[in-house]
Scaffold this active site. Structure first.
Site, PDB file in Angstrom:
ATOM      1  N   SER A 275      60.714  59.298  37.247  1.00  0.00           N
ATOM      2  CA  SER A 275      60.023  60.321  38.040  1.00  0.00           C
ATOM      3  C   SER A 275      59.890  59.927  39.510  1.00  0.00           C
ATOM      4  O   SER A 275      59.691  60.787  40.371  1.00  0.00           O
ATOM      5  CB  SER A 275      58.639  60.602  37.458  1.00  0.00           C
ATOM      6  N   ASP A 514      46.566  59.548  40.652  1.00  0.00           N
ATOM      7  CA  ASP A 514      47.977  59.189  40.795  1.00  0.00           C
ATOM      8  C   ASP A 514      48.148  58.393  42.084  1.00  0.00           C
ATOM      9  O   ASP A 514      48.172  58.969  43.184  1.00  0.00           O
ATOM     10  CB  ASP A 514      48.844  60.448  40.813  1.00  0.00           C
ATOM     11  N   HIS A 517      53.076  57.895  42.540  1.00  0.00           N
ATOM     12  CA  HIS A 517      53.968  58.863  43.166  1.00  0.00           C
ATOM     13  C   HIS A 517      53.511  59.142  44.592  1.00  0.00           C
ATOM     14  O   HIS A 517      52.495  58.614  45.047  1.00  0.00           O
ATOM     15  CB  HIS A 517      53.997  60.157  42.348  1.00  0.00           C
TER      16      HIS A 517
END
Length: 545
Positions: A275, A514, A517
């Site tokens: 990802s 998060d 990312h």
């Protein structure tokens, strides 16, 4: 007469027996296929509620497993069915992608001792919109074989490639201190200006404030996944958008999206990885889209929309006859399943076999690989009845050594399948996470960070063991691989993560953040600027030889 009647009875009996045997075989086949259809399929899994365990690092210079690694044991194997099982765009898979991948590459999120067998992450998904083209039709639209590729034979042979100098230092890519760019229109003032003059390390430098950034405005690119659209999700500060990467001792040219597209004309650029590479993939779609006068001249060839559950995208830039593609491959090597002694299915990872998606890779002209964060998941880090070589599964295996062998498997594939005169290969390095006060599943946070880490912090000098392994492997490869060594430049950017702003309209929760990312626009845009610069260097090198 009696003789013929008896003969006819025999024929009828034979006919009846044949029909019976046929029905028996048919029902048996249905039973077998039904059983296989009910067996679990494959995808990554991590239990966020259990405690992790750290794996002791192994000497990166070692070529073999430590003596304490047990001898491989034969385990009953189930044929790999992952290519034929459809992907699922379900809420469960979204949760896995959202939670399971928020892991620092050097940390471990440990699941329970018995991992449920996850679902497959194949390249097709019947739950998404129906494609406009079949896969074979799409390959025909964008195919560029070695024979018809328009790369010059000497374009990628030699030039400015520079391998990693040692296993202990980041690879140094070189730039030109004399490059100048137009501040008004963002175009390079003459491609010949990008030469091989005074060299510098592209990955040693600092982030400087630049009010001309970002390259595209937040909310204007339709290809940003909701989880990365921080401004749309309510992030109030904007200073994190105004930073540009500046190497020490050389000046990078201004990013020119239309020139980047021109260099991709007739080619296929493909990002392969987890990802984090999808994060970069969405970034490159957006920075290239900024160079299009007619935005409608760019589309996904299957009609798919960006989603976490899908593992394959092909975006066509019609006026440039080029594509930018993403292929999901968490480990770059083959995932599988096994049946244990209790009859339960569990995942395996064949560190000596390339991933099932590799058939797509060889079709690309420019390849950008990565794998890192998924190697720290519980089952991967523990290495218990998980790692496989040949038909053997190791009862216990060191995760660091497994990573080394997997990277060597990838390198062997590249050396055997890539034409270095017609194709270009990047390996994008480890992207830093910034959890404080815990990990991704144990209360770690990065909320409230609004500026990069300042010079002098010890964190800026951290360099993962996995990156040293990558450098060692790349140095011994036959095909030149450009190490896009973004580790240190991402070390600075504790302010660039989605944190709590990963979902639009959701009530903010500090429990799960998060910090792995990146927001878009944001840090991955700089990675793609460096790729653009590498293409400029190659063009300059070609003209000077």
């Amino acid at each position: 007469m009696a003789f013929f009647q008896h003969h006819n009875n025999i024929d009828r009996n034979k006919h009846t027996l044949s029909i019976f045997l046929f029905l028996l075989l048919f029902l048996g086949s249905i039973f077998l296929f039904s059983k296989r259809a009910l067996e679990p399929t494959l995808s990554p899994y991590s239990d966020p509620n259990s405690q992790g365990t750290r794996v002791a690092p192994q000497d990166p210079t070692a070529d073999t497993v430590d003596d304490n690694v047990e001898t491989a044991a034969r385990v009953e194997e189930v044929p790999d069915k992952t290519d034929s099982v459809p992907d699922s765009d379900s809420k469960k898979e979204d949760a896995l992608e959202e939670n399971d991948e928020r892991v620092d590459g050097e940390r471990v999120a440990g699941p329970t001792e018995t991992d449920p067998v996850p679902k497959d992450e194949s390249l097709s998904d019947p739950d998404d919109e129906k494609p406009n083209l079949t896969e074979s039709q799409n390959d025909a639209v964008v195919s560029n074989t070695d024979e018809d590729s328009n790369f010059a034979a000497d374009e990628f042979d030699g030039g400015s490639e520079k391998r990693a100098e040692s296993g202990n230092e980041p690879e140094k890519r070189t730039g030109d201190s004399n490059v100048e760019a137009s501040e008004e229109n963002g175009e390079v003032e003459g491609e010949s200006a990008v030469g091989l003059g005074q060299q510098c390390d592209l990955y040693t430098g600092k982030w400087v404030r630049d009010d001309q950034y970002p390259i595209y405005k937040p909310g204007t690119c339709p290809y940003v996944d909701e989880a990365f659209g921080c401004q749309d999700n309510g992030r109030p500060d904007t200073d994190y958008l105004k930073w540009r990467w500046q190497p020490d001792g050389c000046q990078l040219p201004r990013f020119n999206a239309s020139d980047f597209l021109e260099k991709l004309r007739g080619k296929r650029l493909m990002l392969v990885g987890d990802s984090m590479n999808r994060n970069q993939f969405e970034s490159i779609l957006c920075v290239l889209r900024a160079g299009l006068k007619d935005k409608s001249r760019m589309h996904e060839t299957h009609g798919y929309k960006i989603s976490k559950g899908r593992g394959y995208f092909v975006f066509k830039f019609v006026d440039y006859d080029c594509t930018v593609e993403f292929v999901r491959s968490h480990f770059l090597v083959k995932e599988g399943v096994r049946i244990n002694a209790q009859g339960n299915s569990n995942p395996t990872l064949s560190i000596d076999r390339i991933d099932k998606t590799s058939g797509r890779w060889r079709k690309a002209d420019i390849l950008i690989f990565n794998t890192a964060h998924w190697w720290s998941h519980g089952k991967t880090a523990r290495g218990k009845n998980y790692y496989k070589e040949g038909n053997y599964i190791y009862p216990q295996f060191d995760a660091v050594e497994a990573y080394r062998r997997a990277i060597k498997t990838w390198a062997k594939w590249v050396d055997g399948n890539v034409n270095k005169k017609k194709q270009l290969v990047f390996y994008r390095g480890y992207s830093s996470a910034h959890f404080r006060g815990g990990d991704w599943d144990s209360g770690g946070t990065c909320n409230g960070e609004t500026e990069p880490i300042k010079e002098g912090s010890a964190f800026l000098n951290t360099y993962p063991l996995k990156m040293k392994i990558v450098e060692e492997v790349i140095r011994d490869m036959k095909v030149p691989v450009i190490l896009l060594n973004v580790t240190r430049l991402t070390n600075f950017r504790k302010d660039g993560h989605p944190s709590v702003y990963g979902k639009k309209g959701a009530k903010l929760s500090l429990r799960r953040q998060d910090c792995s990312h990146w927001c878009l626009p944001g840090v991955p845009d700089a990675w793609n600027e460096l790729i653009y610069y590498e293409l400029l260097l190659r063009q300059s090198s070609k003209r000077n030889t």
